[in-house]
Write a protein that holds these residues in place. Structure first.
Motif, PDB file in Angstrom:
ATOM      1  N   LEU A 100       1.608 -30.580   4.186  1.00  0.00           N
ATOM      2  CA  LEU A 100       1.070 -30.894   2.853  1.00  0.00           C
ATOM      3  C   LEU A 100       1.745 -30.043   1.781  1.00  0.00           C
TER       4      LEU A 100
ATOM      5  N   PHE B 160      -2.075 -34.527  -4.738  1.00  0.00           N
ATOM      6  CA  PHE B 160      -3.424 -35.087  -4.571  1.00  0.00           C
ATOM      7  C   PHE B 160      -4.004 -34.818  -3.187  1.00  0.00           C
ATOM      8  N   HIS B 161      -3.241 -35.084  -2.120  1.00  0.00           N
ATOM      9  CA  HIS B 161      -3.771 -34.947  -0.759  1.00  0.00           C
ATOM     10  C   HIS B 161      -4.141 -33.493  -0.441  1.00  0.00           C
TER      11      HIS B 161
ATOM     12  N   LEU C 117      -7.351 -32.796  -2.370  1.00  0.00           N
ATOM     13  CA  LEU C 117      -8.491 -33.490  -1.760  1.00  0.00           C
ATOM     14  C   LEU C 117      -8.986 -32.746  -0.520  1.00  0.00           C
ATOM     15  N   CYS C 118      -8.094 -32.420   0.387  1.00  0.00           N
ATOM     16  CA  CYS C 118      -8.483 -31.725   1.624  1.00  0.00           C
ATOM     17  C   CYS C 118      -9.111 -30.362   1.314  1.00  0.00           C
TER      18      CYS C 118
END
Length: 314
Positions: A217, A221-222, A225-226
């Motif tokens: 990562l 965004f990802h 989010l996590c």
């Protein structure tokens, strides 16, 4: 020539090249950046609050069931249907005005103070480890709540009274209970805010660092989010009991000698004694249902707004 005391020619460019060093250095960021820093924080929290406010109303109603006694509890679905039937859909947005006001002020300060505090600790102790992040979050949360507690008191009162008006409610509180009543529950509120901000921001910050270092990562965004989902779970588990105690104290009315709870510790003791240990997690699911999405929306929005404002990521 003997007696010539003029400086060598070579030294003149050296002095000219160092003119910038002789100018006073401004250690403070530009005012526009300060406004953007706190503004993006407050705006992201306010937008997240507007989306999740109905869950906050349900949480308060759940926490105020069977005060001082044991009994069967109505679940969140039951409270939701009861509210719609008895008070109508608008009841889900009781106290929205003070909630949004508090979000801009409290949220802006809480998120905005975290990084400057962390930088100050780094300057003082030469470290930004997880303990420094926890301490920075705790200070930012407690300080912000001490300033904005009156707005929280008004919000909670409005959520329990569908006919109340914000300004009228403030006047009634001050006239009947004194100006100090606006800081009811400020102790547990500061403890909760310190625990919430420390767990939320430190978890988000540290989770981002770990995910970037140990997974594929990247900033985006990802990753946001996590990290925000994990931060929401951790902060809910830590703050649910403190939140319940804070709500009970804020909703106490009347003179001090008639109140059920003397302070936060006394409230926690009485709740466990008369209602059982699990009563500390009354409204716990509603807290997570609100705090989880709110944490996600807040961090994702804040990161995006910071990017648009030309600020660095959290």
């Amino acid at each position: 020539m003997i007696g010539d005391v003029s400086p060598p020619v070579a030294s003149i460019p050296a002095l000219e090249g160092n003119e910038e060093l002789r100018k006073p250095q401004n250690l403070l960021p530009p005012f526009s950046k300060v406004v953007s820093h706190f503004g993006t924080s407050g705006m992201s929290v306010a937008l997240a609050t507007g989306v999740t406010h109905p869950l906050d109303v349900l949480k308060v109603r759940l926490q105020m069931q069977h005060v001082g006694q044991k009994g069967p509890l109505i679940g969140m679905n039951g409270i939701f249907l009861q509210l719609l039937k008895n008070e109508g859909p608008r009841s889900l947005y009781l106290g929205l005005t003070p909630a949004l006001t508090r979000s801009v002020l409290y949220g802006g300060l809480r998120l905005g103070l975290y990084e400057p505090t962390k930088v100050s600790f780094d300057w003082a102790f030469g470290s930004t480890n997880v303990l420094v992040k926890i301490a920075s979050g705790a200070f930012a949360g407690a300080f912000s709540t001490a300033l904005t507690n009156p707005v929280e008191v008004v919000k909670v009162r409005l959520q329990m009274n569908p006919n109340a008006v914000p300004i009228a409610e403030v006047r009634e509180i001050v006239s009947k209970e004194g100006i100090g009543a606006l800081w009811k529950g400020v102790g547990p509120a500061m403890v909760r805010a310190a625990a919430l901000t420390a767990s939320q921001l430190a978890t988000y910050d540290e989770t981002k660092r770990i995910l970037v270092n140990r997974t594929s990562l990247k900033e985006g965004f990802h990753l946001h989010l996590c990290s925000s989902v994990i931060a929401g779970v951790v902060s809910t588990l830590i703050t649910a009991p403190i939140d319940m105690i804070k709500t009970r104290l804020m909703l106490q009315q009347g003179p001090e000698n008639t109140r059920i709870y003397r302070n936060g510790f006394h409230c926690g003791y009485k709740v466990v004694l008369k209602e059982g240990p699990l009563a500390l997690y009354k409204g716990g699911f509603a807290i997570f249902a609100r705090l989880g999405p709110q944490t996600m929306i807040t961090f994702i929005l804040c990161e995006k707004l910071r990017s648009l404002a030309g600020l660095h990521t959290m």
